[in-house]
Design a protein around this motif. Structure first.
Motif, short mmCIF file in Angstrom:
data_model
loop_
_atom_site.label_atom_id
_atom_site.label_comp_id
_atom_site.label_asym_id
_atom_site.label_seq_id
_atom_site.Cartn_x
_atom_site.Cartn_y
_atom_site.Cartn_z
N LEU A 1 -51.31 -22.72 119.88
CA LEU A 1 -52.67 -22.63 120.21
C LEU A 1 -52.76 -23.68 121.35
CD1 LEU A 1 -54.31 -22.87 116.66
CD2 LEU A 1 -54.14 -20.97 118.18
N ASN A 2 -52.39 -24.67 121.68
CA ASN A 2 -52.38 -25.60 122.58
C ASN A 2 -51.83 -24.86 123.92
OD1 ASN A 2 -53.52 -27.82 121.35
ND2 ASN A 2 -51.43 -28.94 120.79
N LEU A 3 -51.03 -24.36 123.92
CA LEU A 3 -50.45 -23.23 124.86
C LEU A 3 -51.32 -22.35 125.37
CD1 LEU A 3 -46.48 -23.05 123.99
CD2 LEU A 3 -47.58 -24.30 126.02
N GLY A 4 -52.20 -21.72 124.39
CA GLY A 4 -53.01 -20.79 124.56
C GLY A 4 -54.17 -21.42 125.26
N GLU A 5 -54.62 -22.39 124.99
CA GLU A 5 -55.60 -23.30 125.58
C GLU A 5 -55.37 -23.50 127.08
OE1 GLU A 5 -57.57 -27.22 124.72
OE2 GLU A 5 -57.83 -26.09 122.95
N GLU A 6 -54.02 -24.07 127.24
CA GLU A 6 -53.83 -24.32 128.57
C GLU A 6 -53.54 -23.09 129.65
OE1 GLU A 6 -50.53 -27.22 129.17
OE2 GLU A 6 -50.47 -27.45 126.92
N PHE A 7 -53.02 -21.91 128.96
CA PHE A 7 -52.37 -20.90 129.77
C PHE A 7 -53.13 -19.62 129.63
CE2 PHE A 7 -48.83 -23.47 129.63
CZ PHE A 7 -48.39 -23.83 130.98
N SER A 8 -54.05 -19.41 128.88
CA SER A 8 -55.09 -18.38 128.69
C SER A 8 -56.27 -18.63 128.25
CB SER A 8 -54.04 -17.53 127.21
OG SER A 8 -54.59 -16.16 127.11
N SER A 9 -57.07 -17.61 127.57
CA SER A 9 -58.53 -17.71 127.59
C SER A 9 -58.78 -18.17 126.18
CB SER A 9 -59.04 -16.37 127.81
OG SER A 9 -58.61 -15.59 126.62
N GLU A 10 -60.10 -18.50 125.79
CA GLU A 10 -60.51 -18.98 124.56
C GLU A 10 -60.52 -17.79 123.63
OE1 GLU A 10 -61.60 -21.62 121.87
OE2 GLU A 10 -61.45 -22.16 123.82
N LYS A 11 -60.72 -16.69 123.95
CA LYS A 11 -60.54 -15.16 123.21
C LYS A 11 -59.18 -15.09 122.81
CE LYS A 11 -62.00 -10.62 123.47
NZ LYS A 11 -62.56 -9.38 124.22
N SER A 12 -58.33 -15.53 123.68
CA SER A 12 -56.74 -15.16 123.51
C SER A 12 -56.30 -16.20 122.49
CB SER A 12 -56.08 -15.14 124.66
OG SER A 12 -56.18 -14.14 125.47
N LYS A 13 -56.81 -17.55 122.54
CA LYS A 13 -56.58 -18.45 121.75
C LYS A 13 -56.90 -18.13 120.16
CE LYS A 13 -57.29 -23.48 120.71
NZ LYS A 13 -58.24 -24.49 121.02
N ALA A 14 -58.06 -17.35 119.76
CA ALA A 14 -58.61 -17.03 118.62
C ALA A 14 -57.67 -15.72 118.19
CB ALA A 14 -59.84 -16.42 118.59
N PHE A 15 -56.99 -14.92 119.09
CA PHE A 15 -56.17 -14.14 118.77
C PHE A 15 -54.91 -14.52 118.34
CE2 PHE A 15 -52.85 -11.24 120.64
CZ PHE A 15 -52.99 -10.41 119.94
N ILE A 16 -54.46 -15.34 119.04
CA ILE A 16 -52.96 -16.03 118.83
C ILE A 16 -53.29 -16.65 117.47
CG2 ILE A 16 -51.53 -17.98 119.43
CD1 ILE A 16 -52.41 -17.32 122.15
N ASN A 17 -54.23 -17.37 117.01
CA ASN A 17 -54.30 -18.03 115.93
C ASN A 17 -54.30 -16.93 114.72
OD1 ASN A 17 -54.81 -20.47 114.15
ND2 ASN A 17 -57.02 -19.45 113.99
#
Length: 133
Positions: free
Chosen positions: A107-123
């Motif tokens: 999730l931290n990597l998603g926050e750094e390298f992707s979007s908020e929407k992607s972070k929720a998807f990753i989770n």
């Protein structure tokens, strides 16, 4: 260098590997070192990259089970795919961190390298593997 920083390096190498699937491990390492201006890839980064690449087909198959109907892993943004692969690899294989901590790292990597929407998807995707453990 912290484990998180080494994980970031591994992620960038895996992103490259996803973009150019015909590259071998040595070329991935070499290009990552040049791109990030590193003399050497840290051992932990190498361990993660080797691990993900050695299990890539299985990781992608498992991730695919939790994608919405009609979606294929090839359609994912390459950075999100690399984050999912790295996160799932650590959830399943890491002896250094617990599965929940591996999810937090993803999730931290998603926050750094992707979007908020992607972070929720990753989770949403990786959370399924925490429940399985």
């Amino acid at each position: 260098m912290t484990q998180h920083e080494m994980r970031r390096i591994a992620l960038q190498a895996l992103y490259l590997a996803n973009q150019e699937p015909d590259l071998d491990y040595d070329e991935i390492v070499s290009r990552t070192q040049r791109a990030l201006d590193l003399k050497d890839l840290p051992d932990f980064s190498q361990e993660l990259v080797k691990g993900v690449l050695s299990q890539k087909a299985d990781l992608d198959e498992e991730i695919s089970k939790y994608l919405k109907s009609g979606w294929r892993i090839e359609r994912l943004a390459q950075i999100d795919r690399a984050i999912l692969e790295l996160g799932l690899y650590e959830i399943k294989n890491s002896k250094q961190i617990e599965p929940v901590a591996a999810l937090d790292e993803a999730l931290n990597l998603g926050e750094e390298f992707s979007s908020e929407k992607s972070k929720a998807f990753i989770n949403g995707v990786l959370g399924n593997f925490i429940d399985e453990k």
